[in-house]
Motif scaffolding. Structure first.
Motif, PDB file in Angstrom:
ATOM      1  N   GLU B   3     -10.766   1.002  70.450  1.00 43.47           N
ATOM      2  CA  GLU B   3     -12.174   1.222  70.756  1.00 43.47           C
ATOM      3  C   GLU B   3     -13.028   1.209  69.494  1.00 43.47           C
ATOM      4  OE1 GLU B   3     -13.695   4.975  72.320  1.00 43.47           O
ATOM      5  OE2 GLU B   3     -13.743   3.960  74.249  1.00 43.47           O
ATOM      6  N   VAL B  47     -17.231  -1.373  77.197  1.00 44.11           N
ATOM      7  CA  VAL B  47     -16.444  -0.294  76.603  1.00 44.11           C
ATOM      8  C   VAL B  47     -16.827   1.046  77.205  1.00 44.11           C
ATOM      9  CG1 VAL B  47     -15.959   0.921  74.459  1.00 44.11           C
ATOM     10  CG2 VAL B  47     -16.139  -1.570  74.473  1.00 44.11           C
ATOM     11  N   LEU B  48     -18.107   1.199  77.486  1.00 44.69           N
ATOM     12  CA  LEU B  48     -18.585   2.459  78.040  1.00 44.69           C
ATOM     13  C   LEU B  48     -18.346   2.545  79.543  1.00 44.69           C
ATOM     14  CD1 LEU B  48     -21.932   2.776  76.102  1.00 44.69           C
ATOM     15  CD2 LEU B  48     -20.036   4.366  75.993  1.00 44.69           C
ATOM     16  N   ASP B  49     -17.577   1.624  80.103  1.00 41.96           N
ATOM     17  CA  ASP B  49     -17.272   1.617  81.533  1.00 41.96           C
ATOM     18  C   ASP B  49     -18.475   1.315  82.405  1.00 41.96           C
ATOM     19  OD1 ASP B  49     -14.633   1.806  81.770  1.00 41.96           O
ATOM     20  OD2 ASP B  49     -14.560   3.992  81.810  1.00 41.96           O
ATOM     21  N   ILE B 115     -27.829  16.565  72.362  1.00 44.44           N
ATOM     22  CA  ILE B 115     -27.422  15.209  72.718  1.00 44.44           C
ATOM     23  C   ILE B 115     -25.921  15.050  72.636  1.00 44.44           C
ATOM     24  CG2 ILE B 115     -27.435  12.873  71.836  1.00 44.44           C
ATOM     25  CD1 ILE B 115     -30.030  12.845  72.681  1.00 44.44           C
ATOM     26  N   THR B 116     -25.364  15.493  71.533  1.00 48.74           N
ATOM     27  CA  THR B 116     -23.953  15.192  71.311  1.00 48.74           C
ATOM     28  C   THR B 116     -23.106  16.423  71.480  1.00 48.74           C
ATOM     29  OG1 THR B 116     -24.431  15.487  69.005  1.00 48.74           O
ATOM     30  CG2 THR B 116     -24.337  13.236  69.811  1.00 48.74           C
ATOM     31  N   SER B 118     -20.814  17.422  73.657  1.00 48.58           N
ATOM     32  CA  SER B 118     -19.399  17.394  73.971  1.00 48.58           C
ATOM     33  C   SER B 118     -18.597  16.571  72.974  1.00 48.58           C
ATOM     34  CB  SER B 118     -19.199  16.835  75.382  1.00 48.58           C
ATOM     35  OG  SER B 118     -19.653  15.514  75.399  1.00 48.58           O
ATOM     36  N   GLY B 119     -19.282  15.704  72.268  1.00 49.63           N
ATOM     37  CA  GLY B 119     -18.561  14.957  71.242  1.00 49.63           C
ATOM     38  C   GLY B 119     -17.849  13.744  71.786  1.00 49.63           C
ATOM     39  N   ALA B 120     -16.865  13.919  72.635  1.00 45.30           N
ATOM     40  CA  ALA B 120     -16.139  12.783  73.179  1.00 45.30           C
ATOM     41  C   ALA B 120     -16.595  12.529  74.611  1.00 45.30           C
ATOM     42  CB  ALA B 120     -14.649  13.051  73.132  1.00 45.30           C
ATOM     43  N   PHE B 121     -16.061  11.458  75.179  1.00 46.07           N
ATOM     44  CA  PHE B 121     -16.501  11.124  76.524  1.00 46.07           C
ATOM     45  C   PHE B 121     -15.948  12.109  77.515  1.00 46.07           C
ATOM     46  CE2 PHE B 121     -16.666   7.155  74.196  1.00 46.07           C
ATOM     47  CZ  PHE B 121     -18.029   7.052  74.214  1.00 46.07           C
ATOM     48  N   GLY B 122     -16.839  12.592  78.351  1.00 44.15           N
ATOM     49  CA  GLY B 122     -16.473  13.704  79.197  1.00 44.15           C
ATOM     50  C   GLY B 122     -15.737  13.307  80.462  1.00 44.15           C
ATOM     51  N   ASP B 123     -16.423  12.715  81.378  1.00 41.18           N
ATOM     52  CA  ASP B 123     -15.912  12.593  82.734  1.00 41.18           C
ATOM     53  C   ASP B 123     -15.089  11.320  82.878  1.00 41.18           C
ATOM     54  OD1 ASP B 123     -15.428  12.725  85.334  1.00 41.18           O
ATOM     55  OD2 ASP B 123     -17.500  12.966  85.977  1.00 41.18           O
ATOM     56  N   MET B 126     -15.854   8.934  85.985  1.00 41.99           N
ATOM     57  CA  MET B 126     -17.020   8.085  86.165  1.00 41.99           C
ATOM     58  C   MET B 126     -16.700   6.640  85.823  1.00 41.99           C
ATOM     59  SD  MET B 126     -20.710   8.031  84.626  1.00 41.99           S
ATOM     60  CE  MET B 126     -19.983   6.930  83.493  1.00 41.99           C
ATOM     61  N   ASN B 127     -17.159   5.752  86.674  1.00 39.64           N
ATOM     62  CA  ASN B 127     -16.884   4.352  86.475  1.00 39.64           C
ATOM     63  C   ASN B 127     -18.093   3.563  86.987  1.00 39.64           C
ATOM     64  OD1 ASN B 127     -15.555   2.133  85.762  1.00 39.64           O
ATOM     65  ND2 ASN B 127     -13.782   2.464  87.085  1.00 39.64           N
TER      66      ASN B 127
END
Lengths: 104, 176, 623, 348
Positions: B3, B47-49, B115-116, B118-123, B126-127
């Motif tokens: 990624e 990349v972000l789905d 804004i940031t 959670s830092g990493a992608f949360g859910d 989700m798609n």
């Protein structure tokens, strides 16, 4: 190898950079078409933030908002380009600085 | 890790494209620069789905918007004499200052915790498939969706009107 | 089938829209047929569920359409009960006939499609009014009816008198609307809702007599505006400037009955306020008398009918005032038939006489227009109250109910009898002057029978005029049973024995015949009596009521507004000019900022945006 | 990792398949057209002249590539590549046969099955415009420019019609995934009529017409109208660069035919009797697919040999005033029909 992960703030930074370049384009260029493209660039960067934050927070609304922005941008482009073409027919120029008839 | 590689490559392409769009003297190259930016953004969306957004990005921006730009550039000819403007004193410096200020300001804001968080992608659930997005689009946002339909219709009508009225003006001048 | 009630309202609305937007494309005969078809379709849809009430196996039902004002709990709902069903039948039935008639009458008018668009709009508005399940929806219909009647009265707006008449009707109606609005506010204050169900179900326990009196009096103000009662009747005679089908539809059969309908609908409230009942009945009787007197003197055939309408409305209001709601509604129904017929007949006559409306220039039309003659004859006997025509039964019922109250009410009954005499008199006068005797028209007039599209409605209405009274004779009260669910819990007028009814009916019949005989002897002569000077002149102009209004209301109003306008010029305009000057000089000072260059603007915008973000981050404590 | 290997093998196979197909396609077109025009056509190279294309390709490969002096070199070079790429990529989502099972693993005869398959195709076909537009502009010559301006307008216009024609297909399939759309057509109406999407006849016709326009084929070949603008956008191209355009054009024809079959004619569907050896059961769907596709290809050639070229204003007004309104109305009708099917009649 360092465990490096792409976080949302990376996308934010990229979007901020693109947006700033767009701003610079609008301020720097005289060609109305290029100015217009710069505006599109800014819209794109905003879209990137929408999608990135939407993915981050797990909200599909981010994607929906991006879609709406795209639709509005499409409408804007058609009208904007039609205006530029209409202006060009009268002036034979796409120089934004020459269109200063509304000067106070 | 893959990624990160993808992000770095396409972010770089996007930035180069954007910069070349602003700096190219020839509007066609500007358009090409913007086009490559848009493509790399589409890749980032994948990349972000956000599959649907990616597809729409290519179809609308690359397929319609930029083609239209290109078409108009070809139609009205390329004004090679066009250079960076000098009508406002110290325009370039001002521009750079403002642009860098902008970047700094947004970066500042983006660093804020809201804004940031959670830092990493949360859910992971989700798609951004067609089904997921359209459920939302035709559910919660139906009215907004319909109003964009109105907007597009108005834009189409406005464009046609512009084209026709423009032609009329031309005819009048020809008559005079 | 009752689920489709919303279609009854929707179809004429669609018809109106079609004729409004596509009318010019559709063209003359077809747009008329579209208008007619829409109303006829509504009629047909409404027939089947209405028959259920007659058979007695249907219950009143409400139909939810959509949530309208959620905050106040107001929904757009339709109420389908015998009363609304009856009014729906009248509005769509008579309306359809009048549409049909208009196709012939409006032939050749350049705004033909627009006329049908307005007619359909009117029908739809009226249906909203009668089908409303709460006061809010009813008010919508009420206002829309006012609007469409304004459009129709001033349909020939190039004629100054027509334009003025439209405005007059609208303004006078506004006064009534004010009453309605305030009444609605009081109702909401008292009940917290507008729904008929709840209001009428709980009113006897909730409402104090004072409140009930206030509400009902305000409602009566509204009704007086729409149903042309003293002192707000003055718009109706002028409304005759509209095309004749409009007069028939609006100012005879439907709209003017809206007030009576609304009071009948609010019967429960009126029952709680005996004082209001008295006031209403008195004003009704007074209106009936005054209008009848004026009608005697009129020469214009339509104005006679206009004043006659006011007078008959007075009867209905009298009926409602004495608590005989069924009788009032019954008279409303029969009146719808015979007055529509009279107007359409008059229209037919005017059509034949190429626009001549003065009865003194008619006469002897019997041979030329046999169908019009016979149908109008039926209507003449009906309105005069001759047995067994419909007007006899309904009028008699009101008078009997008034008589049954006893005491001071005998006076009102007496007035009613006098009005009956006058009615018979002026209707005979109209009939004789128009159809009998020697022709008095100009040499170049060529009267002829009207086309079929105009005579067919006349015949249908004639049939109803003759026969409809039989649905509610004192011996067989089927109409009253039919309406029973709508006036649930309100006692019938009591104290009437069969002997009393019969003798009262005989009295009205005798006086009606007397009126006819007197008029016959006076006008069935070769040399018409001269009717000028003194009393006749004063009555001809309606006893100068319009002048009174002009002198005491309009003129002071104008003076006040002139004063205000002068104040406006000095104070407000001065202030405005001052601000404008200030703004202009500020603008002059700031003008150089507007360089006209897009990029300058963009730069300013960008700098401002940066500043905004920085401020936001600083204030938000983002560091 | 196996996924990547599988995908890599598939991509390679797909490209080889496409190149072979084009060799055959060019030869077949020339043969068919000559037959239709009562000529003999290529016959020297190989049996029935089947190696003619190969010979032409070799010639082009070794020819000198000229560059006009006024050309914008970067874009001039890039345009042929841009033309070829989408043509190759579109084929990746088309399934050429039924899924096959080897050692308990199912392999689809399709490189990737995307959830947004149809959108992917539309996106790529919108890229194809750039090749034409940029080639014409970058040549720095007037005929190519004219051709490319025409092309941009024509392809944008007909792309809209094509996209709209696909909407009912997606609506009835309930998915934009190509595999799902093909699966959905495998049943039968009644007992033997195949449940192909061709029942959406207006969509089929509009798609086919738009397909002609998108591939710049007769009667919509104004982009390269020889009699008007020499050779259109590729007038100034020669040698291997021209070969790229040529290749792209023929791959596109095959793509559109394959798409028509996939979306409207049941894809690889056809009667496969049970009890046959497994290998034949694998091969039969592929055979069906190829037969149908070549039939559509023949139709393309047939039309080219028959129809005269349209006038430019006719082309535009046909696209905007006929095709698009018709497809909009058709979409509405389909929506109403679907509403009835899914939710029942409003009055019931």
């Amino acid at each position: 190898m360092i465990a490096l992960a792409v976080t949302t703030s990376w996308y934010m930074m990229l979007a901020a950079a693109l947006f700033s370049i767009g701003v610079a384009g609008v301020l720097m260029r005289r060609n109305a078409l290029v100015m217009f493209m710069s505006i599109e660039l800014m819209l794109n960067s905003v879209n990137l933030t929408f999608v990135a934050v939407g993915s981050d927070l797990g909200l599909i609304e981010g994607h929906v908002a991006a879609l709406f922005v795209i639709v509005v941008a499409a409408a804007e482009v058609t009208v904007g380009l039609a205006i530029i073409v209409a202006v060009f027919r009268k002036r034979a120029s796409a120089d934004a600085d020459q269109l200063a008839e509304l000067r106070g | 890790m893959s990624e990160v590689i993808v992000f770095v490559i396409f972010a770089a392409v996007a930035l180069v494209g954007a910069i070349s769009m602003v700096s190219a003297r020839n509007p066609v190259y500007s358009a090409m620069g913007l086009l490559s930016t848009m493509f790399s953004l589409a890749v980032l969306y994948v990349v972000l789905d956000a599959h649907l957004v990616a597809a729409v990005q290519v179809i609308i921006y690359a397929g319609a918007v930029m083609t239209l730009f290109l078409f108009v550039i070809m139609l009205i000819g390329v004004d090679k004499a066009d250079a960076y403007g000098r009508q406002v004193p110290a325009q370039r410096i001002m521009t750079f200052v403002v642009a860098i200020g902008f970047f700094a300001a947004i970066a500042l804001a983006a660093r804020s915790a809201w804004i940031t968080g959670s830092g990493a992608f949360g859910d992971p659930e989700m798609n951004g498939t067609i089904e997921a997005v359209s459920d939302e689009l035709f559910g919660t946002w139906t009215i907004v969706f319909l109003s964009t339909v109105m907007l597009l219709t108005i834009a189409a009508v406005g464009t046609i009107a512009l084209a026709y009225f423009g032609a009329e003006v031309e005819d009048e001048e020809a008559l005079l | 089938m009752t689920d489709l009630i919303w279609l009854v309202v929707a179809i004429p609305l669609v018809g109106a829209a079609v004729n409004l937007f596509l009318g010019k494309r559709i063209g003359e005969p077809l747009s008329g047929w579209i208008g007619f078809g829409a109303v006829a379709a509504s009629f047909l849809i409404a027939v089947e569920p209405m028959l259920g009430f007659f058979a007695g196996d249907s219950e009143p039902s409400t139909h939810f359409l959509f949530s309208w004002i959620p905050v106040l709990g107001v929904n757009a709902e339709l109420l389908w009960d015998p009363l609304s069903a009856l009014l729906t039948m009248i509005v769509t039935g008579v309306g359809a006939l009048i549409h049909l008639y208009s196709i012939g009458y409006m032939h050749g008018d350049e705004r033909f499609p627009r006329f049908f668009s307005y007619l359909n709009l009117f029908i739809a508005s009226m249906l909203i009014l009668v089908l409303a399940a709460n006061y809010a929806v009813m008010f919508v219909g009420w206002e829309l009816v006012g609007l469409s009647s304004y459009l129709l009265i001033s349909f020939w707006f190039t004629k100054p008198t027509a334009a003025a008449a439209g405005k007059k009707a609208f303004i006078v109606n506004r006064i009534g609307d004010w009453g309605f609005l305030v009444a609605m506010m009081l109702i909401f204050a008292a009940f917290g809702t507008f729904d008929f169900d709840i209001i009428f179900g709980t009113a006897p326990g909730v409402l104090s007599v004072t409140m009930a009196t206030a509400i009902t009096l305000l409602l009566f103000v509204a009704a007086a505006g729409k149903s042309a009662q003293l002192p707000l009747y003055i718009w109706l005679p002028d409304a005759m400037e509209g095309p004749t089908p409009v007069s028939a539809l609006i100012h005879a059969a439907t709209m003017v009955t809206a007030g009576v309908f609304m009071m009948a609908r609010s019967a429960v409230l009126f029952e709680l306020a005996p004082v209001s009942g008295g006031i209403v009945a008195t004003i009704g009787a007074a209106t009936a008398l005054l209008a009848a007197v004026i009608a005697v003197s009129q020469r214009d055939i339509k104005r006679v009918l206009a004043y006659s309408t006011i007078s008959q409305l007075g009867y209905m209001v009298l009926g409602v005032g004495v608590g005989a709601y069924t009788a009032g509604v019954f008279h409303l129904t029969t009146h719808a038939f015979f007055k529509a017929l009279l107007f359409l007949g008059a229209g037919s006559v005017i059509h034949a006489m190429s626009g001549e409306q003065d009865m003194a220039k008619m006469g002897g039309l019997r041979k030329k227009m046999p169908i019009t003659f016979f149908t109008m004859g039926a209507a003449w006997l009906a309105i005069s109250g001759i047995f067994p025509f419909s007007g006899f039964w309904s009028k008699d019922e009101i008078l009997a109910a008034t008589f049954a109250q006893g005491g001071a009410w005998y006076l009102l009954w007496g007035i009613g009898i006098v009005v009956a005499v006058l009615t018979a008199f002026y209707m005979t006068r109209l009939f004789v002057l128009t159809f009998l005797g020697k022709p008095r028209w100009d040499a170049d007039a060529h009267p002829h029978e009207s086309p079929a599209s105009m005579t067919i409605p006349l015949i249908v209405l004639g049939a109803f005029t003759v026969s409809f009274g039989l649905v509610n004779t004192p011996f067989r009260l089927s109409f009253e049973h039919f309406l029973e669910p709508s006036f649930h819990g309100i006692p019938h007028v009591e104290g009437l024995t069969n002997v009393l009814i019969t003798s009262l009916a005989s009295v009205t019949l005798v006086v009606a015949i007397a009126g006819i005989v007197v008029a016959w002897r006076r006008y069935r002569v070769d040399e018409l009596p001269v009717e000028v000077g003194g009393w006749w002149d004063r009555a001809l102009v309606g006893f100068g009521v319009d002048d009174l209004y002009g002198r005491w209301i309009v003129a002071p109003g104008r003076r006040a507004s002139e004063l205000a306008s002068r104040a406006d010029a000095v104070v407000l305009d001065g202030a405005a000019h001052g601000i404008a000057t200030g703004v202009r000089s500020a603008g002059e000072a700031l003008k150089p900022v507007q360089s006209g260059r897009v990029r300058t603007y963009a730069g300013i915008l960008a700098v401002a945006a940066v500043a905004l973000v920085v401020v936001t981050v600083l204030v938000g404590g983002g560091f | 990792m196996t996924i990547f290997i599988e995908a890599g093998i598939k991509v390679l196979l797909a490209f080889v398949f496409l190149l072979v197909t084009v060799l055959l396609l060019v030869w077949a077109e020339r043969k068919w057209v000559s037959d239709l025009q009562n000529r003999i056509g290529p016959e020297r190279a190989g049996p029935f002249g089947i190696l003619q294309t190969l010979a032409d390709g070799m010639k082009l490969f070794f020819k000198e590539s000229l560059t006009p002096t006024k050309a914008e070199f970067g874009i001039y070079i890039a345009a042929p590549v841009i033309a070829l790429l989408p043509a190759l990529l579109i084929f990746l989502v088309i399934p050429i046969g039924a899924p096959i099972e080897i050692n308990g693993t199912e392999y689809t005869l399709q490189v990737v099955d995307l959830n947004i398959g149809l959108l992917y195709i539309l996106a790529l076909s919108s890229i194809a415009v750039y090749a034409v537009a940029l080639a014409g502009w970058a040549s720095g010559s007037k005929y190519p420019l004219l051709g490319s301006v025409r092309a941009a307008a024509q392809m944008i216009s007909y792309e809209a019609a094509m996209g709209l024609a696909l909407v009912p297909v997606v609506m009835f399939a309930g998915s934009a995934s190509i595999a799902t759309i093909v699966e959905g057509q495998q049943g039968t109406f009644g007992s033997f009529v195949p449940a192909w999407n061709i029942v959406l006849l207006p969509s089929f016709v509009i798609f086919l017409i738009a397909g002609f326009a998108e591939t710049n084929r007769a009667p919509f070949d104004l982009v390269e109208a020889e009699s008007e603008i020499v050779g259109g956008y590729h007038t100034e191209y020669s040698g291997i660069r021209f070969a790229f355009f040529f290749l792209a054009e023929y791959i596109n024809i095959f793509n559109i035919s394959a798409l028509t079959v996939t979306l409207f004619l049941g894809g690889w569907g056809g009667p496969v009797p049970t009890g046959l050896p497994t290998a034949i059961q694998w091969v039969l769907p592929i055979v069906y697919f190829l037969i149908k596709t070549w039939a559509v290809v023949f139709f393309f050639v047939w039309v080219r040999a028959t129809m005269p070229r349209m006038r430019y204003d006719q082309l535009m007004s046909f696209g905007w005033k006929r095709l698009i309104p018709v497809s909009l109305v058709w979409i509405m009708l389909c929506a109403v029909a679907l509403g009835f099917r899914n939710f029942g009649a409003p009055w019931s």
